[in-house]
Design a protein around this motif. Structure first.
Motif, PDB file in Angstrom:
ATOM      1  N   ASP A  58      40.489  -5.127 -17.256  1.00 18.46           N
ATOM      2  CA  ASP A  58      39.577  -6.081 -17.139  1.00 18.46           C
ATOM      3  C   ASP A  58      38.969  -6.396 -18.654  1.00 18.46           C
ATOM      4  O   ASP A  58      38.012  -5.644 -19.076  1.00 18.46           O
ATOM      5  CB  ASP A  58      38.694  -5.777 -16.411  1.00 18.46           C
ATOM      6  N   VAL A  59      39.341  -7.401 -19.581  1.00 19.16           N
ATOM      7  CA  VAL A  59      38.706  -7.649 -20.743  1.00 19.16           C
ATOM      8  C   VAL A  59      37.415  -7.901 -20.717  1.00 19.16           C
ATOM      9  O   VAL A  59      36.828  -7.761 -21.579  1.00 19.16           O
ATOM     10  CB  VAL A  59      39.826  -8.388 -21.423  1.00 19.16           C
ATOM     11  N   GLN A  60      37.133  -8.614 -19.586  1.00 20.87           N
ATOM     12  CA  GLN A  60      35.673  -9.197 -19.659  1.00 20.87           C
ATOM     13  C   GLN A  60      34.787  -7.957 -19.426  1.00 20.87           C
ATOM     14  O   GLN A  60      33.523  -8.136 -19.887  1.00 20.87           O
ATOM     15  CB  GLN A  60      35.640 -10.220 -18.427  1.00 20.87           C
ATOM     16  N   SER A  61      35.087  -6.907 -19.078  1.00 18.93           N
ATOM     17  CA  SER A  61      34.240  -5.874 -18.740  1.00 18.93           C
ATOM     18  C   SER A  61      34.408  -4.478 -19.786  1.00 18.93           C
ATOM     19  O   SER A  61      33.775  -3.563 -19.601  1.00 18.93           O
ATOM     20  CB  SER A  61      34.215  -4.992 -17.242  1.00 18.93           C
ATOM     21  N   PHE A  62      35.256  -4.933 -20.606  1.00 21.35           N
ATOM     22  CA  PHE A  62      35.608  -3.838 -21.762  1.00 21.35           C
ATOM     23  C   PHE A  62      34.574  -3.357 -22.696  1.00 21.35           C
ATOM     24  O   PHE A  62      34.185  -2.509 -22.816  1.00 21.35           O
ATOM     25  CB  PHE A  62      36.824  -4.066 -22.576  1.00 21.35           C
TER      26      PHE A  62
ATOM     27  N   SER B 253      30.164  -4.073 -23.164  1.00 27.76           N
ATOM     28  CA  SER B 253      29.006  -4.435 -22.393  1.00 27.76           C
ATOM     29  C   SER B 253      28.414  -5.662 -22.956  1.00 27.76           C
ATOM     30  O   SER B 253      28.766  -6.008 -24.023  1.00 27.76           O
ATOM     31  CB  SER B 253      28.114  -3.132 -22.179  1.00 27.76           C
ATOM     32  N   PRO B 254      27.366  -6.229 -22.409  1.00 29.54           N
ATOM     33  CA  PRO B 254      26.811  -7.532 -22.925  1.00 29.54           C
ATOM     34  C   PRO B 254      26.138  -7.287 -24.227  1.00 29.54           C
ATOM     35  O   PRO B 254      26.089  -7.867 -25.153  1.00 29.54           O
ATOM     36  CB  PRO B 254      25.679  -8.039 -21.810  1.00 29.54           C
ATOM     37  N   ASP B 255      25.411  -5.917 -24.055  1.00 29.82           N
ATOM     38  CA  ASP B 255      24.846  -5.470 -25.439  1.00 29.82           C
ATOM     39  C   ASP B 255      25.873  -5.365 -26.582  1.00 29.82           C
ATOM     40  O   ASP B 255      25.592  -5.571 -27.822  1.00 29.82           O
ATOM     41  CB  ASP B 255      23.898  -4.154 -25.457  1.00 29.82           C
ATOM     42  N   GLU B 256      26.731  -4.565 -26.377  1.00 32.72           N
ATOM     43  CA  GLU B 256      28.155  -4.565 -27.273  1.00 32.72           C
ATOM     44  C   GLU B 256      28.595  -5.857 -27.903  1.00 32.72           C
ATOM     45  O   GLU B 256      28.688  -6.208 -29.164  1.00 32.72           O
ATOM     46  CB  GLU B 256      29.191  -3.800 -26.817  1.00 32.72           C
ATOM     47  N   VAL B 257      28.713  -6.842 -27.037  1.00 32.36           N
ATOM     48  CA  VAL B 257      29.225  -8.104 -27.297  1.00 32.36           C
ATOM     49  C   VAL B 257      28.076  -9.002 -28.272  1.00 32.36           C
ATOM     50  O   VAL B 257      28.548  -9.332 -29.537  1.00 32.36           O
ATOM     51  CB  VAL B 257      29.433  -9.182 -26.290  1.00 32.36           C
ATOM     52  N   LYS B 258      26.815  -8.556 -28.019  1.00 31.24           N
ATOM     53  CA  LYS B 258      25.854  -9.363 -28.949  1.00 31.24           C
ATOM     54  C   LYS B 258      25.929  -8.528 -30.383  1.00 31.24           C
ATOM     55  O   LYS B 258      25.702  -9.056 -31.217  1.00 31.24           O
ATOM     56  CB  LYS B 258      24.378  -9.305 -28.326  1.00 31.24           C
ATOM     57  N   GLU B 259      25.959  -7.097 -30.147  1.00 28.63           N
ATOM     58  CA  GLU B 259      25.961  -6.388 -31.573  1.00 28.63           C
ATOM     59  C   GLU B 259      27.256  -6.820 -32.290  1.00 28.63           C
ATOM     60  O   GLU B 259      27.256  -6.920 -33.677  1.00 28.63           O
ATOM     61  CB  GLU B 259      26.087  -4.968 -31.187  1.00 28.63           C
ATOM     62  N   ILE B 260      28.279  -6.944 -31.745  1.00 26.95           N
ATOM     63  CA  ILE B 260      29.573  -7.461 -32.634  1.00 26.95           C
ATOM     64  C   ILE B 260      29.300  -8.512 -33.103  1.00 26.95           C
ATOM     65  O   ILE B 260      29.635  -8.916 -34.361  1.00 26.95           O
ATOM     66  CB  ILE B 260      30.881  -7.186 -31.531  1.00 26.95           C
TER      67      ILE B 260
ATOM     68  N   TYR C 141      38.883 -10.800 -31.979  1.00 26.70           N
ATOM     69  CA  TYR C 141      39.748 -11.327 -30.634  1.00 26.70           C
ATOM     70  C   TYR C 141      40.486 -10.299 -29.957  1.00 26.70           C
ATOM     71  O   TYR C 141      40.939  -9.419 -30.387  1.00 26.70           O
ATOM     72  CB  TYR C 141      41.083 -12.255 -31.532  1.00 26.70           C
ATOM     73  N   VAL C 142      40.104 -10.443 -28.537  1.00 25.89           N
ATOM     74  CA  VAL C 142      40.731  -9.192 -27.772  1.00 25.89           C
ATOM     75  C   VAL C 142      41.177  -9.789 -26.532  1.00 25.89           C
ATOM     76  O   VAL C 142      40.837 -10.724 -25.820  1.00 25.89           O
ATOM     77  CB  VAL C 142      39.291  -8.363 -27.347  1.00 25.89           C
ATOM     78  N   VAL C 143      42.584  -9.170 -26.218  1.00 24.83           N
ATOM     79  CA  VAL C 143      43.387  -9.717 -25.128  1.00 24.83           C
ATOM     80  C   VAL C 143      43.509  -8.455 -24.256  1.00 24.83           C
ATOM     81  O   VAL C 143      43.613  -7.486 -24.655  1.00 24.83           O
ATOM     82  CB  VAL C 143      44.684 -10.307 -25.474  1.00 24.83           C
ATOM     83  N   GLY C 144      43.709  -8.704 -23.155  1.00 23.07           N
ATOM     84  CA  GLY C 144      43.776  -7.701 -22.067  1.00 23.07           C
ATOM     85  C   GLY C 144      45.393  -7.156 -22.259  1.00 23.07           C
ATOM     86  O   GLY C 144      45.507  -5.925 -22.243  1.00 23.07           O
ATOM     87  N   ARG C 145      46.329  -7.973 -22.592  1.00 24.19           N
ATOM     88  CA  ARG C 145      47.693  -7.636 -22.763  1.00 24.19           C
ATOM     89  C   ARG C 145      48.316  -8.814 -23.547  1.00 24.19           C
ATOM     90  O   ARG C 145      47.725  -9.795 -23.540  1.00 24.19           O
ATOM     91  CB  ARG C 145      48.486  -7.550 -21.563  1.00 24.19           C
TER      92      ARG C 145
ATOM     93  N   LEU D 299      32.698 -13.316 -30.112  1.00 26.23           N
ATOM     94  CA  LEU D 299      33.850 -12.258 -29.739  1.00 26.23           C
ATOM     95  C   LEU D 299      34.705 -13.147 -28.799  1.00 26.23           C
ATOM     96  O   LEU D 299      34.316 -13.621 -27.665  1.00 26.23           O
ATOM     97  CB  LEU D 299      33.321 -11.192 -29.079  1.00 26.23           C
ATOM     98  N   ARG D 300      35.758 -13.349 -29.144  1.00 26.47           N
ATOM     99  CA  ARG D 300      37.096 -14.091 -28.253  1.00 26.47           C
ATOM    100  C   ARG D 300      37.549 -12.992 -27.199  1.00 26.47           C
ATOM    101  O   ARG D 300      38.208 -12.004 -27.488  1.00 26.47           O
ATOM    102  CB  ARG D 300      38.044 -14.817 -28.994  1.00 26.47           C
TER     103      ARG D 300
END
Length: 217
Positions: free
Chosen positions: A2-6, A8-15, A33-37, A212-213
């Motif tokens: 699950d790429v959406q939970s890889f 955390s919300p705080d990590e997304v903001k920090e990135i 850019y992050v993809v599940g596969r 972050l995509r």
């Protein structure tokens, strides 16, 4: 995966904050850019089904040979391979590690590279005034990281420097620190841009989003 939970919300903001900071002193544009596969890898499912069918057929043959038991004629011949094929297919669907085991590294490398190139075009990383875009691409299922830079940066940065950034991100993810690892990779890209004097012009604008995509595939 699950790429959406890889992250955390705080990590997304920090990135996203790190992207802004890394771009602050240069004309570079960094796109995480992050993809599940990078591919469904249907062939892995068929390989799993074939191996499952073969395994249960061999088990049925062993039962017959050791127990002198042949069941109910044609059903005994047909059912074990069919059941084995179904179990093999389901096992590949349930266990990503098994799917990876049924694929070769070269095949996954190629698919990830192609997907990264597609993301480079999709996000128009090439469309900056100084050709100074950088794509940092993560493909979670394959455990691969790719960094693609446009011509205005590649002319100033050696491949081994990109390889070092890739290795650092991959090592951090393996250690269970995906957000920190990606953020550090972005910082290192920013430091390279500053070191190689990819300078910010007075009229420079933020040409590409700092977001972050996240994509399933």
């Amino acid at each position: 995966m699950d790429v959406q939970s890889f992250f955390s919300p705080d990590e997304v903001k920090e990135i996203e904050r790190v992207v802004r900071d890394a771009e602050g002193g240069t004309s570079g544009e960094i796109v995480p850019y992050v993809v599940g596969r990078s591919d469904p890898y249907h062939e892995a499912f068929w390989r799993g089904a074939c191996l499952g069918a073969l395994a249960l057929a061999l088990i049925a043959a062993a039962v017959h040979e050791l127990g002198r038991f042949w069941g109910y004629g044609l059903l005994w011949l047909a059912v074990p391979p069919l059941v084995g094929a179904g179990l093999g297919w389901l096992a590949v669907a349930a266990w990503p590690w098994l799917r990876r085991a049924l694929l070769n590294d070269g095949q996954m490398d190629q698919m990830v590279r192609m997907r990264a190139q597609g993301a480079f075009l999709e996000q128009e990383v090439f469309d900056t005034r100084e050709r100074t875009g950088i794509l940092i691409f993560l493909s979670l299922f394959e455990h691969r990281v790719v960094v693609l830079a446009d011509s205005g940066i590649n002319a100033k940065v050696r491949q081994d420097e990109w390889d070092s950034i890739v290795a650092g991100i991959a090592a951090g993810i393996r250690a269970g620190r995906p957000g920190a690892a990606l953020a550090e990779g972005i910082r290192r890209c920013g430091a390279l841009l500053a070191e190689r004097r990819v300078e910010r012009r007075a009229d420079d604008t933020d040409e590409l989003s700092d977001a972050l995509r996240l994509r399933t595939e």
